[in-house]
Write a protein that holds these residues in place. Structure first.
Motif, mmCIF file in Angstrom:
data_model
loop_
_atom_site.group_PDB
_atom_site.id
_atom_site.type_symbol
_atom_site.label_atom_id
_atom_site.label_comp_id
_atom_site.label_asym_id
_atom_site.label_seq_id
_atom_site.Cartn_x
_atom_site.Cartn_y
_atom_site.Cartn_z
ATOM 1 N N ALA A 86 0.832 -1.207 0.000
ATOM 2 C CA ALA A 86 0.000 0.000 0.000
ATOM 3 C C ALA A 86 0.869 1.260 0.000
ATOM 4 O O ALA A 86 0.584 2.222 -0.733
ATOM 5 N N LEU A 87 1.916 1.264 0.805
ATOM 6 C CA LEU A 87 2.811 2.417 0.852
ATOM 7 C C LEU A 87 3.520 2.605 -0.488
ATOM 8 O O LEU A 87 3.673 3.740 -0.962
ATOM 9 N N SER A 88 3.916 1.504 -1.101
ATOM 10 C CA SER A 88 4.548 1.580 -2.413
ATOM 11 C C SER A 88 3.595 2.166 -3.449
ATOM 12 O O SER A 88 3.981 3.028 -4.240
ATOM 13 N N LEU A 89 2.370 1.702 -3.419
ATOM 14 C CA LEU A 89 1.363 2.242 -4.348
ATOM 15 C C LEU A 89 1.137 3.728 -4.116
ATOM 16 O O LEU A 89 1.038 4.509 -5.070
ATOM 17 N N ALA A 90 1.094 4.127 -2.842
ATOM 18 C CA ALA A 90 0.897 5.546 -2.530
ATOM 19 C C ALA A 90 2.044 6.384 -3.090
ATOM 20 O O ALA A 90 1.816 7.456 -3.681
ATOM 21 N N PHE A 91 3.285 5.914 -2.915
ATOM 22 C CA PHE A 91 4.422 6.652 -3.465
ATOM 23 C C PHE A 91 4.366 6.701 -4.989
ATOM 24 O O PHE A 91 4.699 7.725 -5.593
ATOM 25 N N GLN A 92 3.958 5.600 -5.609
ATOM 26 C CA GLN A 92 3.845 5.586 -7.075
ATOM 27 C C GLN A 92 2.812 6.610 -7.538
ATOM 28 O O GLN A 92 3.036 7.342 -8.511
ATOM 29 N N LEU A 93 1.679 6.663 -6.843
ATOM 30 C CA LEU A 93 0.616 7.594 -7.229
ATOM 31 C C LEU A 93 1.010 9.049 -6.966
ATOM 32 O O LEU A 93 0.505 9.954 -7.641
ATOM 33 N N MET A 94 1.888 9.286 -5.998
ATOM 34 C CA MET A 94 2.365 10.646 -5.716
ATOM 35 C C MET A 94 3.470 11.064 -6.677
ATOM 36 O O MET A 94 3.953 12.192 -6.603
ATOM 37 N N GLY A 95 3.877 10.169 -7.565
ATOM 38 C CA GLY A 95 4.910 10.508 -8.522
ATOM 39 C C GLY A 95 6.323 10.286 -8.007
ATOM 40 O O GLY A 95 7.286 10.765 -8.600
ATOM 41 N N ARG A 96 6.465 9.587 -6.915
ATOM 42 C CA ARG A 96 7.794 9.291 -6.365
ATOM 43 C C ARG A 96 8.107 7.821 -6.635
ATOM 44 O O ARG A 96 8.172 7.000 -5.728
ATOM 45 N N GLY A 97 8.273 7.517 -7.914
ATOM 46 C CA GLY A 97 8.435 6.145 -8.374
ATOM 47 C C GLY A 97 9.628 5.409 -7.798
ATOM 48 O O GLY A 97 9.553 4.210 -7.516
ATOM 49 N N LYS A 98 10.744 6.117 -7.606
ATOM 50 C CA LYS A 98 11.925 5.438 -7.063
ATOM 51 C C LYS A 98 11.666 4.955 -5.645
ATOM 52 O O LYS A 98 12.050 3.836 -5.283
ATOM 53 N N TRP A 99 11.028 5.782 -4.821
ATOM 54 C CA TRP A 99 10.688 5.349 -3.462
ATOM 55 C C TRP A 99 9.662 4.232 -3.491
ATOM 56 O O TRP A 99 9.712 3.298 -2.687
ATOM 57 N N GLY A 100 8.712 4.334 -4.413
ATOM 58 C CA GLY A 100 7.710 3.274 -4.555
ATOM 59 C C GLY A 100 8.339 1.938 -4.902
ATOM 60 O O GLY A 100 7.977 0.904 -4.335
ATOM 61 N N ASN A 101 9.290 1.960 -5.826
ATOM 62 C CA ASN A 101 9.987 0.722 -6.192
ATOM 63 C C ASN A 101 10.836 0.190 -5.033
ATOM 64 O O ASN A 101 10.905 -1.020 -4.811
ATOM 65 N N PHE A 102 11.476 1.098 -4.320
ATOM 66 C CA PHE A 102 12.305 0.688 -3.184
ATOM 67 C C PHE A 102 11.459 -0.011 -2.115
ATOM 68 O O PHE A 102 11.803 -1.089 -1.628
ATOM 69 N N ILE A 103 10.332 0.566 -1.785
ATOM 70 C CA ILE A 103 9.471 -0.017 -0.753
ATOM 71 C C ILE A 103 8.817 -1.302 -1.262
ATOM 72 O O ILE A 103 8.612 -2.242 -0.489
ATOM 73 N N ALA A 104 8.532 -1.373 -2.548
ATOM 74 C CA ALA A 104 7.938 -2.594 -3.114
ATOM 75 C C ALA A 104 8.880 -3.786 -2.970
ATOM 76 O O ALA A 104 8.429 -4.930 -2.887
ATOM 77 N N GLN A 105 10.165 -3.535 -2.927
ATOM 78 C CA GLN A 105 11.129 -4.626 -2.785
ATOM 79 C C GLN A 105 11.144 -5.209 -1.370
ATOM 80 O O GLN A 105 11.708 -6.272 -1.145
ATOM 81 N N TRP A 106 10.499 -4.561 -0.419
ATOM 82 C CA TRP A 106 10.417 -5.093 0.936
ATOM 83 C C TRP A 106 9.421 -6.240 1.035
ATOM 84 O O TRP A 106 9.538 -7.090 1.919
ATOM 85 N N VAL A 107 8.435 -6.255 0.143
ATOM 86 C CA VAL A 107 7.330 -7.217 0.248
ATOM 87 C C VAL A 107 7.818 -8.669 0.279
ATOM 88 O O VAL A 107 7.480 -9.408 1.210
ATOM 89 N N PRO A 108 8.603 -9.139 -0.692
ATOM 90 C CA PRO A 108 9.041 -10.541 -0.628
ATOM 91 C C PRO A 108 9.900 -10.839 0.598
ATOM 92 O O PRO A 108 9.834 -11.937 1.154
ATOM 93 N N THR A 109 10.654 -9.856 1.045
ATOM 94 C CA THR A 109 11.484 -10.063 2.229
ATOM 95 C C THR A 109 10.610 -10.339 3.447
ATOM 96 O O THR A 109 10.861 -11.287 4.201
ATOM 97 N N TRP A 110 9.572 -9.535 3.661
ATOM 98 C CA TRP A 110 8.684 -9.744 4.812
ATOM 99 C C TRP A 110 7.921 -11.051 4.699
ATOM 100 O O TRP A 110 7.682 -11.722 5.709
#
Length: 93
Positions: A44-68
């Protein structure tokens, strides 16, 4: 030479096992659904960053999902098949 290797491994393994048991003792208190919740929150946080136009942060946070999710699977396996069943005999009633 072989005896040196055996002595080295026999001395170091109890320390590692004790450390692992201590870590598992604390992580076993965390419900497995918490790890799933953190993974979904990361999505959800990754999607929020993507929608705010902060794609690099969105991609960075999206990489946490498989780890968790992997940490959650490990936590579940430890609860089901951890050191407890090796140290104490199973009782079938």
């Amino acid at each position: 030479m072989e005896t040196d290797t055996k002595n080295l491994t026999s001395r170091s393994s109890p320390t590692e096992d004790e450390f692992t048991k201590n870590v598992e003792k604390y992580t076993a208190q965390i419900p497995s659904s918490a790890f799933l919740g953190v993974a979904i929150g990361s999505m959800a946080l990754s999607l929020a960053f993507q929608l705010m136009g902060r794609g690099k942060w969105g991609n960075f946070i999206a990489q946490w999902v498989p780890t968790w999710l992997i940490i959650g699977v490990y936590n579940k396996l430890v609860k089901l098949e951890g050191h407890d069943h090796i140290d104490t005999p199973r009782r079938y009633f």
